[in-house]
Design a protein around this motif. Structure first.
Motif, PDB file in Angstrom:
ATOM      1  N   TRP A  36       0.865  -1.292   0.000  1.00 49.37           N
ATOM      2  CA  TRP A  36      -0.061  -0.040   0.282  1.00 49.37           C
ATOM      3  C   TRP A  36       0.721   1.178   0.035  1.00 49.37           C
ATOM      4  N   LYS A  37       1.449   1.727  -1.139  1.00 49.17           N
ATOM      5  CA  LYS A  37       2.120   2.842  -1.321  1.00 49.17           C
ATOM      6  C   LYS A  37       2.030   3.319  -2.537  1.00 49.17           C
ATOM      7  N   SER A  38       2.825   4.530  -2.885  1.00 48.19           N
ATOM      8  CA  SER A  38       2.732   5.205  -4.214  1.00 48.19           C
ATOM      9  C   SER A  38       4.018   4.857  -5.044  1.00 48.19           C
ATOM     10  N   ASP A  39       4.997   3.934  -4.399  1.00 49.06           N
ATOM     11  CA  ASP A  39       6.175   3.610  -5.174  1.00 49.06           C
ATOM     12  C   ASP A  39       6.739   4.984  -5.910  1.00 49.06           C
ATOM     13  N   SER A  40       7.264   5.865  -4.982  1.00 51.18           N
ATOM     14  CA  SER A  40       7.774   7.219  -5.634  1.00 51.18           C
ATOM     15  C   SER A  40       8.973   6.565  -6.352  1.00 51.18           C
ATOM     16  N   SER A  41       9.349   7.564  -7.304  1.00 50.51           N
ATOM     17  CA  SER A  41      10.575   7.199  -7.809  1.00 50.51           C
ATOM     18  C   SER A  41      11.650   8.363  -8.045  1.00 50.51           C
ATOM     19  N   GLN A  42      11.318   9.343  -7.085  1.00 51.22           N
ATOM     20  CA  GLN A  42      12.085  10.755  -6.864  1.00 51.22           C
ATOM     21  C   GLN A  42      13.529  10.312  -6.589  1.00 51.22           C
ATOM     22  N   MET A  43      13.976   9.139  -6.129  1.00 56.39           N
ATOM     23  CA  MET A  43      15.200   8.915  -5.829  1.00 56.39           C
ATOM     24  C   MET A  43      15.981   8.232  -6.867  1.00 56.39           C
ATOM     25  N   LEU A  44      15.330   7.769  -7.818  1.00 56.33           N
ATOM     26  CA  LEU A  44      16.055   7.254  -9.144  1.00 56.33           C
ATOM     27  C   LEU A  44      16.270   8.321 -10.152  1.00 56.33           C
ATOM     28  N   ARG A  45      15.215   9.513 -10.188  1.00 60.01           N
ATOM     29  CA  ARG A  45      15.752  10.471 -11.152  1.00 60.01           C
ATOM     30  C   ARG A  45      14.582  11.513 -10.774  1.00 60.01           C
ATOM     31  N   GLN A  46      14.940  12.753 -10.548  1.00 63.18           N
ATOM     32  CA  GLN A  46      13.945  13.906 -10.276  1.00 63.18           C
ATOM     33  C   GLN A  46      13.362  14.255 -11.564  1.00 63.18           C
ATOM     34  N   LEU A 107       0.371  14.562 -16.946  1.00 63.61           N
ATOM     35  CA  LEU A 107       0.509  13.160 -17.112  1.00 63.61           C
ATOM     36  C   LEU A 107       1.530  12.787 -18.320  1.00 63.61           C
ATOM     37  N   VAL A 108       1.624  13.715 -19.129  1.00 59.59           N
ATOM     38  CA  VAL A 108       2.366  13.480 -20.405  1.00 59.59           C
ATOM     39  C   VAL A 108       3.913  13.423 -19.918  1.00 59.59           C
ATOM     40  N   LEU A 109       4.167  14.446 -19.079  1.00 58.27           N
ATOM     41  CA  LEU A 109       5.554  14.648 -18.413  1.00 58.27           C
ATOM     42  C   LEU A 109       5.814  13.591 -17.707  1.00 58.27           C
ATOM     43  N   LEU A 110       5.169  12.958 -16.680  1.00 60.38           N
ATOM     44  CA  LEU A 110       5.199  11.670 -16.023  1.00 60.38           C
ATOM     45  C   LEU A 110       5.480  10.521 -16.913  1.00 60.38           C
ATOM     46  N   ILE A 111       4.750  10.357 -18.061  1.00 57.18           N
ATOM     47  CA  ILE A 111       4.660   9.180 -19.209  1.00 57.18           C
ATOM     48  C   ILE A 111       6.214   9.328 -19.743  1.00 57.18           C
ATOM     49  N   VAL A 118      16.027   4.616 -18.613  1.00 58.28           N
ATOM     50  CA  VAL A 118      16.129   3.228 -18.508  1.00 58.28           C
ATOM     51  C   VAL A 118      15.971   2.702 -17.306  1.00 58.28           C
ATOM     52  N   ARG A 119      16.602   3.400 -16.161  1.00 53.75           N
ATOM     53  CA  ARG A 119      16.180   2.935 -14.839  1.00 53.75           C
ATOM     54  C   ARG A 119      14.812   3.052 -14.417  1.00 53.75           C
ATOM     55  N   LEU A 120      14.093   3.977 -14.724  1.00 47.27           N
ATOM     56  CA  LEU A 120      12.723   4.155 -14.464  1.00 47.27           C
ATOM     57  C   LEU A 120      11.972   3.097 -15.294  1.00 47.27           C
ATOM     58  N   ALA A 121      12.087   2.883 -16.462  1.00 42.66           N
ATOM     59  CA  ALA A 121      11.458   1.990 -17.112  1.00 42.66           C
ATOM     60  C   ALA A 121      11.490   0.583 -16.476  1.00 42.66           C
ATOM     61  N   HIS A 122      12.748   0.208 -16.317  1.00 43.00           N
ATOM     62  CA  HIS A 122      12.779  -1.092 -15.603  1.00 43.00           C
ATOM     63  C   HIS A 122      12.203  -1.199 -14.150  1.00 43.00           C
ATOM     64  N   THR A 124       9.445   0.140 -13.432  1.00 40.42           N
ATOM     65  CA  THR A 124       7.990   0.263 -13.646  1.00 40.42           C
ATOM     66  C   THR A 124       7.122  -0.923 -14.005  1.00 40.42           C
ATOM     67  N   HIS A 125       6.335  -1.409 -12.971  1.00 37.31           N
ATOM     68  CA  HIS A 125       5.620  -2.420 -13.257  1.00 37.31           C
ATOM     69  C   HIS A 125       4.406  -2.409 -14.273  1.00 37.31           C
ATOM     70  N   ALA A 126       3.961  -3.360 -14.757  1.00 37.93           N
ATOM     71  CA  ALA A 126       3.067  -3.522 -16.028  1.00 37.93           C
ATOM     72  C   ALA A 126       1.842  -2.837 -15.371  1.00 37.93           C
ATOM     73  N   SER A 127       1.148  -2.965 -14.166  1.00 34.95           N
ATOM     74  CA  SER A 127       0.164  -2.377 -13.419  1.00 34.95           C
ATOM     75  C   SER A 127       0.414  -0.866 -13.523  1.00 34.95           C
ATOM     76  N   ASP A 128       1.598  -0.348 -13.428  1.00 34.87           N
ATOM     77  CA  ASP A 128       1.816   1.214 -13.644  1.00 34.87           C
ATOM     78  C   ASP A 128       1.473   1.705 -14.850  1.00 34.87           C
ATOM     79  N   TRP A 129       2.047   0.877 -15.781  1.00 34.35           N
ATOM     80  CA  TRP A 129       1.675   1.407 -17.384  1.00 34.35           C
ATOM     81  C   TRP A 129       0.119   1.407 -17.862  1.00 34.35           C
ATOM     82  N   VAL A 130      -0.612   0.099 -17.186  1.00 38.85           N
ATOM     83  CA  VAL A 130      -1.824   0.051 -17.245  1.00 38.85           C
ATOM     84  C   VAL A 130      -2.555   1.267 -16.991  1.00 38.85           C
TER      85      VAL A 130
END
Length: 230
Positions: A36-46, A107-111, A118-122, A124-130
């Motif tokens: 139960w979390k937002s899975d923030s990716s801020q530490m990987l790349r701002q 949303l377009v900026l986030l996508i 590359v690191r963010l893409a790896h 990112t879960h399938a459910s995130d893309w959905v």
């Protein structure tokens, strides 16, 4: 066939979506609290995270509440304040367009941020893309309804959409289905996409929205009493 689809998607599906939304969220919280979390990716790349996240969240939260108030407010209520159906329709078009564009830019900026790194893409879960792509499709279809709305500024369709929502929450599915019979197809598609977001909600990171609403309770929470050891 058309009547059967109309009955299912606008008389039955709303209740299925809401049941999955509430029960699924409760089960997820009870059984999988560590997910139960937002899975923030801020530490990987701002990068564009700040602009993208702020614009997206401002836009989508505002859209949610304006839809909620707009659909569930009976005409008699806003007429009592001197607001005509025509004016409410124009206000909905203008506000909806502004908030929709703000949300879309974010949303377009986030996508793009997740897609181009590359690191963010790896990570990112399938459910995130959905989730993000479904929100994108729902948002684009919602913006598409504006082009139809400008051709009927009398607000007749808006009133029918309100009748549908109010019939659903008052457990009158027959009246809800009847209200949707003459509504243009673009609204049908937008609404089905929107209701499906409630279906996928408990199975994605969207569940963290509950925590956002829950944080309001901190405003009325009693003081924490700390006693020193003796």
């Amino acid at each position: 066939m058309k009547d059967a689809l109309n009955l299912f998607f606008f008389g039955v599906y709303p209740y299925i979506a809401l049941a999955i939304f509430f029960l699924g969220s409760l089960i997820r919280f009870e059984r999988e609290q560590y997910t139960w979390k937002s899975d923030s990716s801020q530490m990987l790349r701002q990068g564009s995270l700040r602009w993208g996240s702020n614009l997206f969240h401002i836009g989508i939260i505002a859209l949610f509440f304006t839809h909620l108030v707009g659909l569930l407010t009976p005409p008699a209520v806003y007429h009592a304040f001197g607001v005509t159906t025509h004016f409410k329709q124009l206000l909905a078009i203008i506000v909806g367009a502004i908030l929709g564009v703000v949300c879309l830019i974010g949303l377009v900026l986030l996508i793009h941020r997740r897609w181009s790194d590359v690191r963010l893409a790896h990570n990112t879960h399938a459910s995130d893309w959905v989730t993000v792509l479904w929100i994108l499709a729902t948002l684009l279809m919602g913006l598409a309804t504006l082009f139809t709305s400008v051709h009927h500024t009398d607000g007749a369709v808006m009133v029918l959409l309100g009748d549908w929502a109010q019939a659903i929450v008052t457990l009158r599915p027959g009246a809800a289905v009847a209200a949707m019979e003459t509504v243009p197809l673009v609204y049908h598609v937008h609404m089905v996409l929107g209701m499906t977001l409630f279906v996928i909600f408990p199975f994605t990171r969207l569940v963290h929205v509950w925590s956002g609403f829950g944080s309001v309770t901190f405003l009325v929470r009693p003081w924490q009493l700390v006693r020193p050891r003796r």
